[in-house]
Design a protein around this motif. Sequence first.
Motif, short mmCIF file in Angstrom:
data_model
loop_
_atom_site.label_atom_id
_atom_site.label_comp_id
_atom_site.label_asym_id
_atom_site.label_seq_id
_atom_site.Cartn_x
_atom_site.Cartn_y
_atom_site.Cartn_z
N THR A 47 -11.24 1.24 2.72
CA THR A 47 -10.72 0.80 0.48
C THR A 47 -11.30 -0.08 0.26
O THR A 47 -11.89 -0.14 -1.10
CB THR A 47 -8.93 1.00 0.27
OG1 THR A 47 -8.72 2.52 0.60
CG2 THR A 47 -8.76 1.18 -1.27
N SER A 91 -3.19 2.80 -0.45
CA SER A 91 -4.58 1.55 -0.68
C SER A 91 -5.19 1.40 -1.90
O SER A 91 -5.11 0.30 -2.63
CB SER A 91 -5.08 1.80 0.29
OG SER A 91 -4.45 1.81 1.76
N GLU A 95 -7.71 6.02 1.62
CA GLU A 95 -8.31 5.31 2.54
C GLU A 95 -8.35 6.71 3.90
O GLU A 95 -9.69 6.51 5.16
CB GLU A 95 -6.71 4.52 2.91
CG GLU A 95 -7.95 3.27 4.27
CD GLU A 95 -8.54 2.44 4.37
OE1 GLU A 95 -9.03 1.69 4.99
OE2 GLU A 95 -8.81 2.13 3.47
N PRO A 109 -4.48 -2.55 7.77
CA PRO A 109 -4.32 -2.80 6.59
C PRO A 109 -4.89 -4.47 6.73
O PRO A 109 -4.44 -5.61 7.09
CB PRO A 109 -3.26 -2.27 6.11
CG PRO A 109 -2.85 -1.35 7.16
CD PRO A 109 -3.92 -2.37 8.22
N ASN A 118 0.75 -1.21 -0.11
CA ASN A 118 0.03 0.09 -0.24
C ASN A 118 0.78 1.33 -0.11
O ASN A 118 0.48 2.38 0.08
CB ASN A 118 -1.19 -0.23 0.66
CG ASN A 118 0.19 -0.04 2.43
OD1 ASN A 118 0.72 -0.88 2.61
ND2 ASN A 118 -0.98 0.13 3.59
N THR A 177 -3.96 -3.43 1.06
CA THR A 177 -4.92 -1.99 1.41
C THR A 177 -5.23 -2.14 2.06
O THR A 177 -6.01 -2.65 3.49
CB THR A 177 -6.08 -2.56 -0.07
OG1 THR A 177 -6.95 -1.32 -0.22
CG2 THR A 177 -6.88 -3.77 0.45
N GLY A 178 -6.55 -0.52 2.76
CA GLY A 178 -6.62 -0.47 4.16
C GLY A 178 -8.17 -0.78 3.61
O GLY A 178 -8.52 -1.38 3.02
#
Length: 422
Positions: free
Chosen positions: A203, A182, A257, A327, A152, A199-200
Amino acid sequence: MRVREFPVLGDEDERVVEAFAAGLDREAARVLAYLVGREDSDRFSGEAASRLAVRVGVDLGRGRVSDVLSTLTDRELITETTVESEAPGRPPKGWRADAGHDETLARVRALHSAALLDRAASVAATLGNDVDVDVGTPAPDRDAGVVDVGLNWEPNGLHAPLFAGAYADRGVDVTLSGRRGSHAALSAAADGDVDVGLTGAATFLRANADGHDVIPLALYYQRAMVVLYTTRETFGGPLRSVEDVRGRRVAMPDGSETGALGRLFLSQAGVVDDVTIVRADGEERAALLDGDADVATGVFTDPLELETDGHDVDSVLVADHFPVPGPAFVVRRETLRDRPHALRGFLEGAMAGWTAARLDPAAAVADLGDRSDESAAVERRKLEQALDRFAGSDDVEKNGWGWHSAETWQRLRIALKQADAL
């Protein structure tokens, strides 16, 4: 009078406990470490441990020890047998580890990787993205091929556990490459440019709401790292809570994010209508320092970097007020369906790196590549704070690294929708 001798876990055994705990309930990890330690010792090797010996050795109550022994036996990590006894009647039950340290640790990680894949399929079904996955048992000499992972952000201290991972031992060739946020990492996974994206949570849920065919595989960190932060000079005093933001200008990016979770935070606190949003995509810190905003959204490392530059900084962490997952690794549905052994190898290798980073953060940061002493110290500080503040949860204590629940995702999805951030 007879005297019985029982070994006990000591400080020197905590490294083993930590390694097992990445894939087990922490108390189960302690019991397993105790039994493996007996098996590996000269004095107690081959000798089953009674329930009393385990209780003394790990300092747990009778009921909890019984539950843990049953669980470890069911998972075929230990064997139930009997203890030699001079007393008349049926000999008492005893337990032994099935193998030594290395083999037992490999079994723990293999079992946990399978559990994480099952959990991913279960979460996906709850979120409306059913997938059939055959976890199976990979062959010892498996060659699962390449697993490309999109991070990310550019590699930094927060990613050090992944760079410290032992992937080749699990039959996979893992490549780790940075993406610009992200959204970029998720898009790379959704488009098939990488096999796994980091990724978050917000997101991911946005992508899920938009119909993207991605599934959360596991949580990397358990708690979101997004903060509201400011400097005393800009704010004109301390930022003690989100209530202090009323009537202020808040710099946040649109569609990211940090923007989504910043808006969620303001909404949950009931102040979103009392602030002025300053759209400063990618330039939140500059907007803060230039006086164009009073507060900025970011991640916890942003205040750390400002402090390093000599600023007096205050921050408020979103996850302290709302349970937002950290994450997550995401994959396409077809990747989970078609390449379970490759994903298991990646997860097992990542577990090894996670343990290594917890035990020796400096060595994990060194795996990121050549850096100056000053840069390495900064990245180590980020990693140590991340492990301390964002790695733990009740789910991890009870189930091991990476665990997540459909209920957590559902709760966040509802909250984001209510905050008009989905």
